[in-house]
Motif scaffolding. Structure first.
Motif, short mmCIF file in Angstrom:
data_model
loop_
_atom_site.label_atom_id
_atom_site.label_comp_id
_atom_site.label_asym_id
_atom_site.label_seq_id
_atom_site.Cartn_x
_atom_site.Cartn_y
_atom_site.Cartn_z
N ALA A 38 -1.72 -8.18 -5.65
CA ALA A 38 -0.33 -8.20 -4.91
C ALA A 38 0.69 -7.09 -3.87
N ARG A 39 0.94 -6.58 -4.51
CA ARG A 39 1.53 -5.61 -3.56
C ARG A 39 1.34 -4.75 -2.94
N ASP A 40 0.27 -4.48 -3.35
CA ASP A 40 -0.88 -3.49 -2.59
C ASP A 40 -1.73 -3.70 -0.86
N GLY A 41 -1.59 -5.72 -1.30
CA GLY A 41 -2.52 -6.23 -0.44
C GLY A 41 -0.87 -6.55 0.22
N GLU A 42 0.17 -6.98 -0.07
CA GLU A 42 1.29 -7.00 1.47
C GLU A 42 1.48 -5.97 1.91
N ASP A 43 1.46 -4.69 1.50
CA ASP A 43 1.67 -3.25 1.90
C ASP A 43 0.50 -3.54 2.58
N ASP A 44 -0.67 -3.91 2.61
CA ASP A 44 -2.08 -3.71 3.58
C ASP A 44 -2.03 -5.05 4.89
N ALA A 45 -1.29 -6.07 4.06
CA ALA A 45 -1.15 -6.57 5.49
C ALA A 45 -0.14 -6.31 6.54
#
Ligand code: CA
Length: 129
Positions: A38-45
């Motif tokens: 989730a953390r990487d997903g938010e960062d990538d978004a």
């Protein structure tokens, strides 16, 4: 503008499925960024500002709902949930927190692609959020 220009962010912790999705979208002319948490997903978004986000709900660090909520604090980007969770309460929670569509695993590849095209079209018409 064609769908060939679209960037899809896939937030999925199952490496095998993440790979299947990458191959599916790349074969259909999309550019793909993938995250496993989730953390990487938010960062990538935030980093890539994708045209569409596909998010799993069962992520190792946080519930995928938190990714949706996080993105919705700053962006109307189309978000499609891809989850094994079939309960109506889960689907309602996803929609009420900002998901634009919800696809249940195991999924049909043509249907997932069609749903992604549909949310991207609505976004392009200004019908989202
Ligand atoms: Ca998962």
């Amino acid at each position: 503008m064609t769908e060939a220009m679209h960037l899809v962010l896939i937030v999925e912790d199952d490496a095998g499925l993440q790979n299947v999705l990458r191959i599916l979208f790349e074969a259909n002319g999309y550019r793909v960024v993938a995250a496993g948490t989730a953390r990487d997903g938010e960062d990538d978004a935030r980093r890539y500002n994708p045209d569409v986000v596909i998010v799993d709900l069962g992520l190792p660090d946080r519930d995928g709902i938190e990714v949706i909520k996080g993105n919705r604090t700053w962006s109307p980007m189309p978000i499609v949930v891809l989850s094994a969770r079939t309960a109506e309460t889960q689907r309602l929670k996803a929609f009420d927190n900002g998901a634009d569509d919800y696809v249940v695993k195991p999924f049909s590849s043509p249907e997932l692609l069609a749903r992604v095209r549909a949310v991207a079209r609505r976004q392009a018409r200004g019908l989202l959020p």
